[in-house]
Design an enzyme around this catalytic site. Structure first.
Site: not given
Length: 280
Positions: A252, A92, A223
């Protein structure tokens, strides 16, 4: 084999260690994973606050050049104190910070080898610049009227901006809207500022440099909105000849079991083997 690992927004090294537990369990036992922590405190990522105690960290909260530069400095310190590292792995925001670090390092020192030989990017968010000269080249010639359009944060006004400001800002806004559940901030928090403090995306249409390291790009089919486009943007900043892209069935997050972890491990073993074929 030594890999530097960078966590996502609103988490920390211990949480990333759990996220990577499947990969670490099945990887070659000689591989060493070194976990680095951001230093900026922030709210917890969704689902983290009820499971893990504070504090929670990120690499940057406002994403301006000064904050990104401070995050890059942490990577430099880790290399000096705990390196050398064979590879870098980021999840991320940790992936975005490692991407910007690699791009700007290669831009600043084009004749020197990068401090890593391969890179693994999980679900990257948008990479922003630490280089104030780059930000100035993008935003520096805006008229007063265009600066007001930028600071408005409104899609219809951003669409009126001249390129490359328009494309850079639209890419940023799409990701910020999609990840608001993580940052807890509206678009105006990032754009309604003096121009020199507005985050400046490292966009492939503007940045001529490419990451030449072998790289693996992993992102989830489920995601957050905007992150699929962001993943494609990041891939276009890398050399397509030494790039492997994988989509898993998660959101995610990072798969920790099942057949997908075998696919991911195979990709990581591939990028390690690629890195050993030549020096980049």
């Amino acid at each position: 084999m030594k890999i530097l690992c960078l966590h996502g927004y609103g988490t920390g090294p211990d949480i990333l260690r759990i996220q990577l537990s499947g990969l670490m369990r099945d990887a070659d036992p000689s591989w060493e994973f070194h976990f680095l922590s951001g230093e900026v405190e922030c709210p917890p990522a969704p689902g983290i606050g009820s499971t893990f105690p504070p504090p929670y960290y990120c690499w940057a909260r406002s994403f301006d050049a000064g904050e990104i530069d401070a995050a890059h400095a942490l990577i430099e310190e880790a290399i000096d104190e705990h390196g050398p590292f064979d590879g870098v792995l980021g999840f991320s925001q940790g992936a975005a910070i490692s991407i910007s670090f690699l791009l700007e390092h290669k831009t600043a020192y084009p004749d020197e080898p990068l401090p890593f030989r391969f890179a693994i990017f999980y679900s990257p968010t948008i990479p922003c610049a630490a280089d104030e000269a780059y930000c100035q080249s993008v935003f520096g010639s805006l008229s007063s009227a265009d600066q007001q359009r930028l600071r408005s944060g409104q899609d219809e006004k951003i669409a009126q901006l001249p390129d490359p400001v328009r494309s850079v800002t639209e890419s940023f806004v799409k990701v910020i809207k999609g990840t608001r559940s993580i940052t807890r901030e509206p678009v105006s928090f990032f754009l309604d500022r003096p121009v020199d403090l507005v985050p400046c995306v490292l966009h492939p249409d503007v940045v001529p440099t490419r990451i030449t390291l072998p790289s693996v790009h992993l992102r989830g089919k489920e995601d957050m909105p905007g992150l699929d486009d962001c993943g494609l943007l990041v891939e276009s900043l890398c050399d397509p000849r030494t790039l492997k892209s994988i989509k898993h069935s998660f959101g995610h997050d990072i798969p920790r079991s099942g057949p997908e972890i075998k696919q991911i491990l195979s990709a990581v073993e591939w990028v390690v083997a690629q890195s050993q074929l030549s020096i980049h």
